[in-house]
Design a protein around this motif. Structure first.
Motif, PDB file in Angstrom:
ATOM      1  N   GLY A 124       0.796  -1.219   0.000  1.00  0.00           N
ATOM      2  CA  GLY A 124       0.000   0.000   0.000  1.00  0.00           C
ATOM      3  C   GLY A 124       0.828   1.269   0.000  1.00  0.00           C
ATOM      4  N   GLU A 125       2.031   1.188   0.524  1.00  0.00           N
ATOM      5  CA  GLU A 125       2.931   2.341   0.513  1.00  0.00           C
ATOM      6  C   GLU A 125       3.686   2.465  -0.810  1.00  0.00           C
ATOM      7  N   MET A 126       3.711   1.399  -1.579  1.00  0.00           N
ATOM      8  CA  MET A 126       4.490   1.386  -2.811  1.00  0.00           C
ATOM      9  C   MET A 126       3.688   1.683  -4.062  1.00  0.00           C
ATOM     10  N   ILE A 127       2.374   1.525  -3.995  1.00  0.00           N
ATOM     11  CA  ILE A 127       1.566   1.686  -5.208  1.00  0.00           C
ATOM     12  C   ILE A 127       0.591   2.848  -5.045  1.00  0.00           C
ATOM     13  N   ASP A 128       0.139   3.371  -6.163  1.00  0.00           N
ATOM     14  CA  ASP A 128      -0.863   4.435  -6.163  1.00  0.00           C
ATOM     15  C   ASP A 128      -2.216   3.934  -6.649  1.00  0.00           C
ATOM     16  N   ASP A 129      -2.243   2.780  -7.285  1.00  0.00           N
ATOM     17  CA  ASP A 129      -3.473   2.246  -7.863  1.00  0.00           C
ATOM     18  C   ASP A 129      -4.013   1.125  -6.985  1.00  0.00           C
ATOM     19  N   GLU A 130      -5.047   1.430  -6.233  1.00  0.00           N
ATOM     20  CA  GLU A 130      -5.610   0.442  -5.307  1.00  0.00           C
ATOM     21  C   GLU A 130      -6.219  -0.759  -6.008  1.00  0.00           C
ATOM     22  N   LYS A 131      -6.496  -0.630  -7.297  1.00  0.00           N
ATOM     23  CA  LYS A 131      -7.080  -1.746  -8.048  1.00  0.00           C
ATOM     24  C   LYS A 131      -6.131  -2.944  -8.116  1.00  0.00           C
ATOM     25  N   ILE A 132      -4.850  -2.687  -7.929  1.00  0.00           N
ATOM     26  CA  ILE A 132      -3.853  -3.763  -7.966  1.00  0.00           C
ATOM     27  C   ILE A 132      -4.103  -4.764  -6.841  1.00  0.00           C
ATOM     28  N   ILE A 133      -4.592  -4.294  -5.699  1.00  0.00           N
ATOM     29  CA  ILE A 133      -4.806  -5.183  -4.549  1.00  0.00           C
ATOM     30  C   ILE A 133      -6.279  -5.361  -4.182  1.00  0.00           C
ATOM     31  N   GLU A 134      -7.147  -4.681  -4.863  1.00  0.00           N
ATOM     32  CA  GLU A 134      -8.581  -4.689  -4.541  1.00  0.00           C
ATOM     33  C   GLU A 134      -9.175  -6.103  -4.451  1.00  0.00           C
ATOM     34  N   TYR A 135      -8.680  -7.007  -5.277  1.00  0.00           N
ATOM     35  CA  TYR A 135      -9.201  -8.383  -5.283  1.00  0.00           C
ATOM     36  C   TYR A 135      -8.990  -9.086  -3.943  1.00  0.00           C
ATOM     37  N   LEU A 136      -8.050  -8.618  -3.147  1.00  0.00           N
ATOM     38  CA  LEU A 136      -7.770  -9.245  -1.863  1.00  0.00           C
ATOM     39  C   LEU A 136      -8.757  -8.843  -0.772  1.00  0.00           C
ATOM     40  N   LEU A 137      -9.619  -7.880  -1.057  1.00  0.00           N
ATOM     41  CA  LEU A 137     -10.647  -7.501  -0.086  1.00  0.00           C
ATOM     42  C   LEU A 137     -11.602  -8.651   0.202  1.00  0.00           C
ATOM     43  N   SER A 138     -11.754  -9.547  -0.754  1.00  0.00           N
ATOM     44  CA  SER A 138     -12.662 -10.684  -0.569  1.00  0.00           C
ATOM     45  C   SER A 138     -11.907 -11.988  -0.300  1.00  0.00           C
ATOM     46  N   HIS A 139     -10.660 -11.897   0.098  1.00  0.00           N
ATOM     47  CA  HIS A 139      -9.858 -13.084   0.394  1.00  0.00           C
ATOM     48  C   HIS A 139     -10.455 -13.834   1.584  1.00  0.00           C
ATOM     49  N   GLU A 140     -10.354 -15.150   1.560  1.00  0.00           N
ATOM     50  CA  GLU A 140     -10.933 -15.987   2.619  1.00  0.00           C
ATOM     51  C   GLU A 140     -10.252 -15.797   3.972  1.00  0.00           C
ATOM     52  N   ASP A 141      -8.990 -15.407   3.966  1.00  0.00           N
ATOM     53  CA  ASP A 141      -8.250 -15.180   5.211  1.00  0.00           C
ATOM     54  C   ASP A 141      -8.557 -13.766   5.710  1.00  0.00           C
TER      55      ASP A 141
END
Length: 76
Positions: free
Chosen positions: A34-51
């Motif tokens: 999160g500190e390295m990127i400006d585009d949250e879409k890169i990690i957005e898929y992890l919002l629904s991660h099972e963990d």
């Protein structure tokens, strides 16, 4: 910002998705991404991660991205 960290981000994301990785590694890895990127879409898929550690840490990282970009916009 992504150009500078294009090598590190995939490795950190892979660690975050590894079921055998320690929870603290997943959390800190996502916060670092999160500190390295400006585009949250890169990690957005992890919002629904099972963990829950991954999904909650992803939410923290996205919040950090938004806050950082808002601060930068104020300075401009």
């Amino acid at each position: 910002m992504e150009d500078v960290f294009e090598v590190a981000v995939p490795y950190l994301l892979k660690a975050c998705e590894n079921k055998n990785e320690a929870a603290i590694v997943k959390h800190e890895g996502l916060v670092a991404v999160g500190e390295m990127i400006d585009d949250e879409k890169i990690i957005e898929y992890l919002l629904s991660h099972e963990d829950p550690i991954v999904s909650e840490s992803c939410a923290v990282a996205i919040n950090n991205i938004r806050n950082r970009l808002a601060e930068q916009a104020e300075w401009a």
